[in-house]
Design an enzyme around this catalytic site. Sequence first.
Site: not given
Ligand code: CMP
Length: 139
Positions: A9, A49, A57, A112, A115, A126
């Site tokens: 990311k 997404y 979010f 984070n 992904h 995806e």
């Molecule tokens: P990802 O695995 O890419 O899938 C969805 C993304 O939403 C997650 O990682 C985070 O980057 C983002 N995200 C932000 N807030 C939340 C939350 N409360 N729970 C889960 N995903 C979140």
Amino acid sequence: MERTLSIIKPDGVGKNIIGEVIKRFETNGIKIAAMKMIHLSKSQAQGFYAVHKERPFFDSLTDFMTSGPIVVMVLEGEDVIAKNRTLMGATNFKEAEEGTIRREYATDIEKNVVHGSDAPETAAFEIGYFFNELELHSR
Ligand code: CMP
């Protein structure tokens, strides 16, 4: 043999840890079948997404994912969906196991670093979102 989509990311690219993430895949026997760096538009991030479009979010997540370039990869190997998720650690870095990518580098539940697809059906969607068949190279 299984395939999964991995994304480094914008925060991971910004931290200059592309090589660090790839090294973890390679040293764990995972092969890279496709790879490119792209900068998503807002609508492209919303499409990727779409499963999260009702989540609180969603807007913040799609803004973040368009804030800089990302590296998208197709990973290949036995049980690679689960292996990649183990290497990444939990979505929330505070709950991630010691030594995982998110535990070491994430700063936020949203920012984070990586992904990874969570199941074969999502992996197929995806991978197809970013790559066509001619761009995938089984080795
Ligand atoms: P990802 O695995 O890419 O899938 C969805 C993304 O939403 C997650 O990682 C985070 O980057 C983002 N995200 C932000 N807030 C939340 C939350 N409360 N729970 C889960 N995903 C979140």
